[in-house]
Enzyme design. Structure first.
Site, PDB file in Angstrom:
ATOM      1  N   ASP A 168      45.263  38.872  37.023  1.00 22.93           N
ATOM      2  CA  ASP A 168      44.738  39.164  35.679  1.00 22.93           C
ATOM      3  C   ASP A 168      45.877  39.407  34.690  1.00 22.93           C
ATOM      4  O   ASP A 168      45.810  38.996  33.528  1.00 22.93           O
ATOM      5  CB  ASP A 168      43.824  40.398  35.718  1.00 22.93           C
ATOM      6  CG  ASP A 168      42.635  40.191  36.641  1.00 22.93           C
ATOM      7  OD1 ASP A 168      42.203  39.038  36.806  1.00 22.93           O
ATOM      8  OD2 ASP A 168      42.140  41.190  37.202  1.00 22.93           O
ATOM      9  N   ASN A 185      40.711  43.657  32.501  1.00 24.19           N
ATOM     10  CA  ASN A 185      42.106  43.622  32.943  1.00 24.19           C
ATOM     11  C   ASN A 185      42.903  42.589  32.140  1.00 24.19           C
ATOM     12  O   ASN A 185      44.023  42.862  31.688  1.00 24.19           O
ATOM     13  CB  ASN A 185      42.195  43.249  34.431  1.00 24.19           C
ATOM     14  CG  ASN A 185      41.615  44.315  35.347  1.00 24.19           C
ATOM     15  OD1 ASN A 185      41.376  45.445  34.932  1.00 24.19           O
ATOM     16  ND2 ASN A 185      41.373  43.948  36.593  1.00 24.19           N
ATOM     17  N   LYS A 239      37.778  41.798  35.789  1.00 24.30           N
ATOM     18  CA  LYS A 239      38.766  40.770  35.447  1.00 24.30           C
ATOM     19  C   LYS A 239      38.874  40.568  33.936  1.00 24.30           C
ATOM     20  O   LYS A 239      39.973  40.377  33.406  1.00 24.30           O
ATOM     21  CB  LYS A 239      38.434  39.457  36.138  1.00 24.30           C
ATOM     22  CG  LYS A 239      38.637  39.571  37.638  1.00 24.30           C
ATOM     23  CD  LYS A 239      38.580  38.250  38.336  1.00 24.30           C
ATOM     24  CE  LYS A 239      38.517  38.464  39.833  1.00 24.30           C
ATOM     25  NZ  LYS A 239      39.681  39.141  40.386  1.00 24.30           N
TER      26      LYS A 239
HETATM   27  O1  RIB Z   1      41.187  41.201  39.678  1.00 24.74           O
HETATM   28  C1  RIB Z   1      40.999  42.534  40.012  1.00 24.74           C
HETATM   29  C2  RIB Z   1      39.643  42.979  39.576  1.00 24.74           C
HETATM   30  O2  RIB Z   1      38.668  42.309  40.314  1.00 24.74           O
HETATM   31  C3  RIB Z   1      39.374  44.455  39.824  1.00 24.74           C
HETATM   32  O3  RIB Z   1      39.784  45.260  38.754  1.00 24.74           O
HETATM   33  C4  RIB Z   1      37.886  44.483  40.084  1.00 24.74           C
HETATM   34  O4  RIB Z   1      37.160  45.120  39.100  1.00 24.74           O
HETATM   35  C5  RIB Z   1      37.461  43.020  40.238  1.00 24.74           C
HETATM   36  O5  RIB Z   1      36.822  42.573  39.148  1.00 24.74           O
END
Ligand code: RIB
Length: 303
Positions: free
Chosen positions: A254, A41, A38
């Site tokens: 995210d 991202n 997260k």
């Molecule tokens: O929000 C999606 C993310 O949640 C994914 O990329 C995974 O790594 C988890 O952290």
């Protein structure tokens, strides 16, 4: 400047007809190895929507191949990685199943993420222009300390309560909201947070309104229905989502948070920032993987 304090994962993704129930095994033709976490991202979503060199992430990875490729990925996407340190634990890894409707189920093995502390932001010059972005995949005490430091110098804090923590006290949550300017939750997280603070309800509107009365703006994200915004003065607004046929919703939340941070960093008013965040989150659902579909500035209509 945007400072993301959070997780970095490698995502191992299998596509299935339907997500297995407890005790069930389902088959998938293959799996993909993708970038995720997260924190990473949100940092990458923010960087793609921002002018160059506006985003830095503080995080921990393992001294392993996953960690090295995750660092390269941050560099390629224009995220400053000077505050990413190596841990003795392996790089975080997320096991993700995505069904044919684009819905997902995720298990995260925290690894190095669990070793992140506030010490990693020691060399970051936080000031009143800092927009800090926090989530729940790294230890809470470090995140809370970062939030408090940023607020103490007049910076702003966006805190995304994802994933909703299973072990969290009312004191923790009240510390969190008291150190937050914009609190971003999905409907389930909104209900859980309100219940923990003493308002049990099945209506996310009541939960969002209750949470905003702690003094932060509470944003409840609701997928295709957009986002519902509750301001501390009682004002409410709804931000429409761009209608799309989702391929994969992983990372949509995210993307929303990252673009919100980028837009506030750029000086946009909160409502305009949220509109841009909603638009970006819809676009992110059009490709497989958390980061693949995250839009760049041009796709968001930014000159
Ligand atoms: O929000 C999606 C993310 O949640 C994914 O990329 C995974 O790594 C988890 O952290």
């Amino acid at each position: 400047m945007i400072l993301v304090f959070g997780s970095i994962n490698i995502d191992l993704v299998a596509r299935v007809a339907s997500i297995p129930r407890p005790g069930e095994t389902v088959l998938s033709p293959r799996y993909e190895t993708l970038f995720g976490g997260k924190g990473a991202n949100q940092a990458i979503a923010a960087a793609r929507a921002s002018l160059p060199r506006r985003v830095t992430i503080a995080a921990c990875v393992g001294d392993d191949a996953f960690g090295r490729s995750a660092r390269d990925n941050l560099n390629r996407n224009g995220v400053g990685a000077d505050l990413v340190t190596n841990s003795t634990e392996p790089t975080g890894c997320a096991f993700i199943t995505v069904d044919e409707h684009g819905e997902n189920a995720i298990t995260v093995a925290s690894g190095a993420n669990a070793t992140l502390t506030e010490a990693s932001i020691r060399n970051f010059g936080i000031d009143a222009s800092t927009v800090a972005v926090l989530q729940m995949e790294v230890p809470f005490p470090g995140s809370l300390s970062v939030a408090r430091q940023v607020r103490a110098v007049g910076g702003r804090v966006i805190w995304n309560l994802a994933p909703a923590p299973s072990k969290f006290s009312a004191t923790d949550l009240s510390d969190l909201v008291n150190a937050t300017d914009i609190f971003v939750v999905n409907e389930h997280e909104a209900l859980a947070a309100a219940a923990l603070l003493g308002r049990a309800t099945a209506a996310f509107e009541e939960a969002g309104s209750f949470l905003s009365r702690t003094g932060c703006i509470c944003v409840v994200t609701a997928g295709a229905r957009g986002a519902f915004v509750f301001h501390p003065n009682g004002y409410r607004e709804t931000i429409e989502a761009k209608p799309v046929q989702p391929v994969d919703t992983t990372g949509a939340g995210d993307t929303f948070v990252g673009i919100l941070a980028s837009s506030l960093d750029e000086g946009l008013p909160v409502t305009t920032a949220l509109e841009r965040a909603c638009r970006g989150a819809s676009l992110a659902c059009l490709a497989h993987g958390a980061q693949t579909g995250m839009p760049i500035r041009e796709q968001l209509g930014i000159a």
